[in-house]
Design a protein around this motif. Sequence first.
Motif, mmCIF file in Angstrom:
data_model
loop_
_atom_site.group_PDB
_atom_site.id
_atom_site.type_symbol
_atom_site.label_atom_id
_atom_site.label_comp_id
_atom_site.label_asym_id
_atom_site.label_seq_id
_atom_site.Cartn_x
_atom_site.Cartn_y
_atom_site.Cartn_z
ATOM 1 N N LEU A 1 0.800 -1.212 0.000
ATOM 2 C CA LEU A 1 0.000 0.000 0.000
ATOM 3 C C LEU A 1 0.837 1.268 0.000
ATOM 4 N N LEU A 2 2.148 1.088 0.154
ATOM 5 C CA LEU A 2 3.053 2.217 0.375
ATOM 6 C C LEU A 2 2.933 3.287 -0.708
ATOM 7 N N HIS A 3 2.883 2.864 -1.968
ATOM 8 C CA HIS A 3 2.889 3.845 -3.062
ATOM 9 C C HIS A 3 1.478 4.132 -3.586
ATOM 10 N N LYS A 4 0.469 3.852 -2.760
ATOM 11 C CA LYS A 4 -0.938 4.112 -3.100
ATOM 12 C C LYS A 4 -1.290 3.570 -4.484
ATOM 13 N N PRO A 5 -1.220 2.257 -4.663
ATOM 14 C CA PRO A 5 -1.511 1.684 -5.977
ATOM 15 C C PRO A 5 -2.993 1.790 -6.308
ATOM 16 N N LYS A 6 -3.285 1.786 -7.605
ATOM 17 C CA LYS A 6 -4.688 1.830 -8.038
ATOM 18 C C LYS A 6 -5.242 0.421 -8.207
ATOM 19 N N VAL A 7 -4.325 -0.533 -8.455
ATOM 20 C CA VAL A 7 -4.750 -1.917 -8.618
ATOM 21 C C VAL A 7 -3.941 -2.783 -7.670
ATOM 22 N N LEU A 8 -4.646 -3.608 -6.896
ATOM 23 C CA LEU A 8 -3.947 -4.493 -5.966
ATOM 24 C C LEU A 8 -4.129 -5.945 -6.411
ATOM 25 N N LEU A 9 -3.022 -6.639 -6.567
ATOM 26 C CA LEU A 9 -3.066 -8.051 -6.914
ATOM 27 C C LEU A 9 -2.618 -8.833 -5.687
ATOM 28 N N LEU A 10 -3.509 -9.673 -5.172
ATOM 29 C CA LEU A 10 -3.198 -10.377 -3.933
ATOM 30 C C LEU A 10 -3.289 -11.882 -4.167
ATOM 31 N N ASP A 11 -2.249 -12.588 -3.788
ATOM 32 C CA ASP A 11 -2.273 -14.041 -3.924
ATOM 33 C C ASP A 11 -2.360 -14.648 -2.531
ATOM 34 N N GLU A 12 -3.516 -15.065 -2.156
ATOM 35 C CA GLU A 12 -3.798 -15.596 -0.833
ATOM 36 C C GLU A 12 -3.208 -14.721 0.265
ATOM 37 N N PRO A 13 -3.760 -13.513 0.408
ATOM 38 C CA PRO A 13 -3.189 -12.572 1.373
ATOM 39 C C PRO A 13 -3.397 -12.989 2.824
ATOM 40 N N GLU A 14 -4.248 -13.995 3.070
ATOM 41 C CA GLU A 14 -4.519 -14.373 4.473
ATOM 42 C C GLU A 14 -3.395 -15.203 5.078
ATOM 43 N N ILE A 15 -2.474 -15.685 4.254
ATOM 44 C CA ILE A 15 -1.456 -16.619 4.744
ATOM 45 C C ILE A 15 -0.802 -16.107 6.023
ATOM 46 N N GLY A 16 -0.834 -16.927 7.056
ATOM 47 C CA GLY A 16 -0.104 -16.624 8.284
ATOM 48 C C GLY A 16 -0.790 -15.644 9.205
ATOM 49 N N LEU A 17 -1.859 -15.007 8.733
ATOM 50 C CA LEU A 17 -2.461 -13.966 9.561
ATOM 51 C C LEU A 17 -3.365 -14.569 10.643
ATOM 52 N N ASP A 18 -3.292 -13.984 11.864
ATOM 53 C CA ASP A 18 -4.192 -14.398 12.940
ATOM 54 C C ASP A 18 -5.481 -13.573 12.842
ATOM 55 N N GLN A 19 -6.355 -13.706 13.844
ATOM 56 C CA GLN A 19 -7.643 -13.000 13.782
ATOM 57 C C GLN A 19 -7.466 -11.503 13.611
ATOM 58 N N SER A 20 -6.575 -10.919 14.410
ATOM 59 C CA SER A 20 -6.406 -9.467 14.311
ATOM 60 C C SER A 20 -5.734 -9.107 12.995
ATOM 61 N N SER B 1 -10.579 8.366 -6.342
ATOM 62 C CA SER B 1 -10.161 7.279 -7.234
ATOM 63 C C SER B 1 -10.177 5.955 -6.482
ATOM 64 N N PRO B 2 -11.080 5.082 -6.850
ATOM 65 C CA PRO B 2 -11.234 3.838 -6.112
ATOM 66 C C PRO B 2 -10.130 2.848 -6.439
ATOM 67 N N ILE B 3 -9.906 1.935 -5.520
ATOM 68 C CA ILE B 3 -8.866 0.938 -5.685
ATOM 69 C C ILE B 3 -9.523 -0.350 -6.201
ATOM 70 N N THR B 4 -8.851 -0.999 -7.150
ATOM 71 C CA THR B 4 -9.372 -2.248 -7.697
ATOM 72 C C THR B 4 -8.599 -3.405 -7.078
ATOM 73 N N VAL B 5 -9.319 -4.422 -6.656
ATOM 74 C CA VAL B 5 -8.654 -5.544 -5.989
ATOM 75 C C VAL B 5 -8.959 -6.834 -6.736
ATOM 76 N N LEU B 6 -7.910 -7.603 -7.026
ATOM 77 C CA LEU B 6 -8.082 -8.954 -7.553
ATOM 78 C C LEU B 6 -7.339 -9.875 -6.599
ATOM 79 N N ALA B 7 -8.078 -10.677 -5.832
ATOM 80 C CA ALA B 7 -7.441 -11.454 -4.774
ATOM 81 C C ALA B 7 -7.752 -12.934 -4.913
ATOM 82 N N ALA B 8 -6.702 -13.751 -5.017
ATOM 83 C CA ALA B 8 -6.890 -15.190 -5.007
ATOM 84 C C ALA B 8 -7.068 -15.636 -3.571
ATOM 85 N N THR B 9 -8.027 -16.511 -3.328
ATOM 86 C CA THR B 9 -8.263 -16.925 -1.947
ATOM 87 C C THR B 9 -8.873 -18.323 -1.895
ATOM 88 N N HIS B 10 -8.624 -18.997 -0.777
ATOM 89 C CA HIS B 10 -9.263 -20.291 -0.542
ATOM 90 C C HIS B 10 -10.399 -20.188 0.473
#
Lengths: 222, 237, 225, 49
Positions: free
Chosen positions: C149-168, C186-195
Motif C-alpha cells: 500500500l506504500l505507493h498508493k496503488p490503483k490496482v492491488l493483486l493479492l495471492d492468498e493474502p490471508e497466509i499466516g495472519l491471525d484474527q487481528s 479514485s477507487p482501488i481495484t482488488v483482484l485477490a486469489a483466496t481459498h
Amino acid sequence: MTFTTQLEIGLKLFNANLKQAWRDKTNWMTAGMFAITALLLYSFAFNLTGGLVRNLLPGVIWTVFLFSGIFATAQSFQQDRQNGILDALKISPIHPMTIYIAKTLTNILMLLLIEFALLLGATILFSEPLFIPQLLLIVTIGTIGYTALSTLLSAINLDRNNGGLLLPVLALPLLVPLLIASVEATSASLQEEANTAPWILLLSLFTIWSAAIATLMFPLAD
Amino acid sequence: MILNNIYELRWKVLPPAAGVAMIGMAALALITAPTEVVEGDVQRLLYVHLPSALASYFAFSVTAVCSVLFLLKRDFKWDSAAQGAAIVGLIFTLLTLMTGSLWGKPIWGVYWQWDPRITTTLILFLIFSAYLIARKSTSLDSDKSARFCSIYAIIGFLDIPLIHMSVRWWRTLHPQPIIAKLNPALPDEMLLVTLVSVLAVILVAAWFITLGIETELLSQRLLKLKAIGKANISEKS
Amino acid sequence: MQDLAIETNRLTRRYDGLPALNRVSIQITSGSRIALLGNNGSGKTTLLTILSTLLQSSEGSATILGYDVAKKSTALRNMIGFIRHQPMLYENFSPVEDLELFAKIYRVSDAREQIRRLLTNVGIWHLRDEAIGTFSRGQKQRLMIAKALLHKPKVLLLDEPEIGLDQSGLRVLDELILMRKEEDSSPITVLAATHREERVDTWATGFVRLERGQIIETTLSENTE
Amino acid sequence: MSEVGFLFAGFAVFWAGMFTYLVILQVRIRNLQNQVDMLENTIENHDEI
C-alpha cells in the motif's frame, strides 16, 4: 524516469546492497577463505617458496581471483532471489539497468576488498612487492571487467540444481582475453623495466566491452 | 516473403547441390590440384581444413543472428534455429581441429600448436558447448532459459575478435621457437580448388543447419502435442 | 460504461507445453473487488504473476488501466501493488529500512509519515527496528500489506493474502484492503486469489473461478469475442 | 605415418564425421516425425470419439 532519479535510486539500492552484504557476510567470507586456501594450495603445488616465484605468481594470483570471484558473484543475486527482493525490484518502476549496475558495483567493491587483502598477504608470504599502485590499478580494471560479465550471467536462475557449476563453465571461456591481458600486465609490472602499457590497454578494452555489453543486455534478460 | 519461398526450396536444392559440390571438391582436391612444393601432398588437407573452419564461423554467425532475432521477436522458432546451427558449428569446429592436427603433425612435428587461430577455434568450441549445455539442460519452452542463452550466444560471438586479438598478442610478445610456416600466395589453380571446396562445405553446412533446425522444431512440436495429449487424458478422467 | 481496470484477452501461459492458464478473458471494472477462486494448480497464481509483469504470457494479452502488461512501463508499475505467496522483504533489514528503500524507488512523498502510519495500521510499529528475518510469517504478511500500500496503488493483486495472519491480522487485511472505506475519489481495484470462500461474500463484488487454467464460473460479464 | 597417411587420415576424418552426423540427424528426424505423426493421429481419433 529521468536519469537523475535513476541515479538517485541506484545509489540508494547500492547502499542497501552494501548494508545487506555487510550484515550477512557469510558469502563474502567464504569467497575470501576460498581465495586464501587456493593460494596456499598453489604454493604447495608449484613450490612457490623457491626462486621462480616471480614467473608463476601472476598466473597464480589471477586464477585465484577469477575462481573465487566468479563463485562469489554466482551467489550474488541468490539471496535477493530467495528473499523475493529481486522480484519486488523487478515489478517496481526501477530500470533493470539500475538494478544491474547497483549489484555489479557492490560485487566489485567486495571483491576488491578481498583481492587487495590477498595481495597484501601474498606480499608477505612470497616477499615480492605486490602491493604497488600499478598492480592495484591492474587488479581494479580486471575486476571490473570480469565482475560485469559474471554478474550478468548470475542474474538468471536457470531453474536447475547444478546452476552453481554452470556459471564458471559459461563465464570462463568468455574471460580468456581478460585472463591473458591481466596476467601479462601483472607480470610486466613485476619486472624491473615494466612495459605494462599494451596489456593495460587490452585489459581496459575488454573491461569497457564487457561492462557496456552486459549493461545493455541485462534489461533483455529480465 | 521471398526469403520464405527460398527457404521452402531447401530440400530440393541443398542436398543435390551439396552432394555434387562435395564430389567435385574431392576430385579436384585429390587429383587436379597441383602438389605443393614444400609441404608435399599433405598440403591437400587445406581443402578440407579451411572450409570446415569457415563453415563453423558461418554456423556460429547463424546462431548469433537467430539469437538476436529471438530477443527481438520472442518467437521460439528462432531459438530452435540458433540451437540447430550451434550444433552444426560445433561439429565443424571439431572437424577443423582434427584435420588441423593431422596436417600439423607432419609439417610442424606436433599435433597441437598454440597458434592464435587454432586457440581461438578451441575457445569457440568451449563457448558454444557451454551454450548448448545451458540450453539443453532446461525446458525447451522456458522463455527465461531461451532468452538467457540467446544473450550468452551473442556475447560469445562478439567475444571472438577480442579472443583472437588477445591470443595473438600473447603469442607474438613471447619469445618462441620459430616454426617454418610458409604461406606464400596460393597459385591460381590452388586458389580455384580452394574456392570450390569452400563453396561445397558451406553448402553442406547450410544443409546440416536446415536439418538441425528441423529436428529442433520437431522436438518443440512433439512437446506441444504431448501436452495436448496429457490435457485430453486428464479431461476424460 | 465504467472504466476497465483489468482486461485480459485469451491470456495463455504454458509450462513444458502444458497450459497453466488457458485462454482466459476477463474484464474487471475500476473499483471492483474480485475474488479469484479455484483449487491448487488452477492457474490463479499464474494469472496474478502475469498481471504483475513478473511473468510473460505465452499467448494473448493483458492490460491494466489501459497499459499493456507486456510492455512493463514505469507508469503501469507505479499503479500496481502485489502481495504474492512468498514475502518480498530484505531479511536482514528492519521494516523501516525496507520500506524507506522502496518509498525511494516508488518516489513516495512524505515517506516517513506514510511509513509510520502504515506500520501502525498493520500493527507492527513496535517492531520497526527489528530484523525482518526474526519475524513470524504473520508479521511478515502484515509488513507485506504495508509495503503493497506504500505507493498508493490503483490496482492491488493479492495471492492468498490471508497466509499466516491471525484474527487481528485478518481484521487488518479487511480494514486496509478488502473492506476499506474509500478515502479519495479514485477507487482501488482488488483482484485477490483466496481459498476462504466462506468470507468472499463479505467483501467481494464478484468472483472468477478457475479450473485447469480455464474460467468455469464467473459473475463478470462475458468478454465479447 | 607417412605424409600420404596423414592426408588420408585427414580426409577420412572429415568425410566420416560428416556422414555420421548426417545419418544421426536423419535418424533423429525420422524418429521425431514418427512420434509426432503417432500423437497427431491419436489426438485426432480422440476428438472423433
